[in-house]
Every structure is written in structure tokens, then in C-alpha cells.
Design a protein around this motif. Sequence first.
Motif, PDB file in Angstrom:
ATOM      1  N   UNK A  26     -38.021   6.422 -11.853  1.00 56.38           N
ATOM      2  CA  UNK A  26     -38.554   7.436 -10.943  1.00 56.38           C
ATOM      3  C   UNK A  26     -37.894   7.402  -9.577  1.00 56.38           C
ATOM      4  N   UNK A  27     -37.325   6.289  -9.183  1.00 58.94           N
ATOM      5  CA  UNK A  27     -36.993   6.087  -7.779  1.00 58.94           C
ATOM      6  C   UNK A  27     -35.495   6.026  -7.530  1.00 58.94           C
ATOM      7  N   UNK A  28     -35.098   6.495  -6.355  1.00 56.00           N
ATOM      8  CA  UNK A  28     -33.696   6.470  -5.933  1.00 56.00           C
ATOM      9  C   UNK A  28     -33.300   5.050  -5.541  1.00 56.00           C
ATOM     10  N   UNK A  29     -32.005   4.837  -5.389  1.00 59.53           N
ATOM     11  CA  UNK A  29     -31.511   3.530  -4.954  1.00 59.53           C
ATOM     12  C   UNK A  29     -32.096   3.158  -3.592  1.00 59.53           C
ATOM     13  N   UNK A 121     -42.069  17.139  -6.867  1.00 60.67           N
ATOM     14  CA  UNK A 121     -41.231  17.416  -8.040  1.00 60.67           C
ATOM     15  C   UNK A 121     -42.059  17.353  -9.316  1.00 60.67           C
ATOM     16  N   UNK A 122     -41.643  18.111 -10.316  1.00 63.28           N
ATOM     17  CA  UNK A 122     -42.350  18.171 -11.592  1.00 63.28           C
ATOM     18  C   UNK A 122     -42.471  16.785 -12.228  1.00 63.28           C
ATOM     19  N   UNK A 127     -48.288  11.680 -11.879  1.00 61.22           N
ATOM     20  CA  UNK A 127     -48.717  10.844 -10.758  1.00 61.22           C
ATOM     21  C   UNK A 127     -49.798  11.563  -9.955  1.00 61.22           C
ATOM     22  N   UNK A 128     -49.565  12.837  -9.677  1.00 60.81           N
ATOM     23  CA  UNK A 128     -50.554  13.611  -8.933  1.00 60.81           C
ATOM     24  C   UNK A 128     -51.862  13.710  -9.720  1.00 60.81           C
ATOM     25  N   UNK A 149     -36.547  21.606  -2.305  1.00 56.75           N
ATOM     26  CA  UNK A 149     -37.238  21.602  -3.588  1.00 56.75           C
ATOM     27  C   UNK A 149     -38.039  20.341  -3.869  1.00 56.75           C
ATOM     28  N   UNK A 150     -38.041  19.409  -2.937  1.00 68.68           N
ATOM     29  CA  UNK A 150     -38.773  18.141  -3.122  1.00 68.68           C
ATOM     30  C   UNK A 150     -39.672  17.925  -1.903  1.00 68.68           C
TER      31      UNK A 150
END
Length: 164
Positions: A26-29, A121-122, A127-128, A149-150
Motif C-alpha cells: 500500500x505504501x510508497x518508499x 484513492x480507490x 481502509x475507509x 487524484x489522491x
Amino acid sequence: MATIFRAHLQPSDPGGIESLVRETGFFSAEEIGIARELADDGLAQGRSSHYRFVLADQDGSLAGFACSGPVPCTQAAWDLYWIAVAPRAQGQHLGRELLKRVESAILAAGGTHIYVDTSSRQQYAPTRGFYARRGYQKAADFPDFYAPGDGKIVYAKVLGSTGT
């Protein structure tokens, strides 16, 4: 599979947290680095750290964690910075138990409100939904906050109001 919960970081936890967050996909660097940084701070600073952890171990390895902390300049507001469960441990209600333990710890520390930031984000729809099912209300929506878009969606809960 027995789960052992604890509130104190161990020397292996920063690396375990980094790996766990990476495994979720799910997560970026950058976000993975931040999760590691919070754990490093929590380990180095001990009880004087701003960050409070709840960790879940299964079969001798980290299966999930949550990180929260008091919001500076407030009397009783807290942020939930992270909650993540290893893919191998998902579907066991571990996230729900971690959140319950975080909420209890916040109440015990005199906290009354908890805030959670998440993405619009979709990919984050589950999570939501997770937060909504646990009594969190959408408190703010910031379109295009993280990137075009995020957006950032903030959920809030008054602790003690829905069974906590």
C-alpha cells in the motif's frame, strides 16, 4: 495461532515494521521510510518519545502494529499515524484488535478524540470502510492533497462514545 500484544518496542521492531509496511503493497518508499523513522525514534527515546506503539506478534514475528501520539498543543486529541497488518495475518481481525487497544490506551492517557488520515484513492476504500465500521466519522476531505487524484480524508472519533 496465538497472538501476543505488547506496547514496548524491541530492537528488531524498526526493521520488522519496515518489512511489514513494505509487504502490504500500500505504501510508497517515502512512507515506508517514515514508518521506520517513527519506530527508530520510539526505540531510541523510550517513554519520552511522542510515538506510542501497539505491536502484535505471531509465531515469533511481527504480524501487525499501530502507532499513535498526542496532537501537540491540544488537551486530549490524538492522531493514529499507522495501523498495518502483515498480509499473512490479514482476515484474523488483528487490525480491529490493534485499533481497540490503541483506543483503550488513549483513553487511559486522558485522550478523548482520535483522528486518522487516509487516502481517497480507490485502493483505500476498504481502509475507509474499516474506520466507518468502528464508529469513525468523516471529518474532513482535502482533494488532491497528496497528489492529483489522491486526496486526504480525515476520520474522527470521540472515544467512549461508541463502546470504547
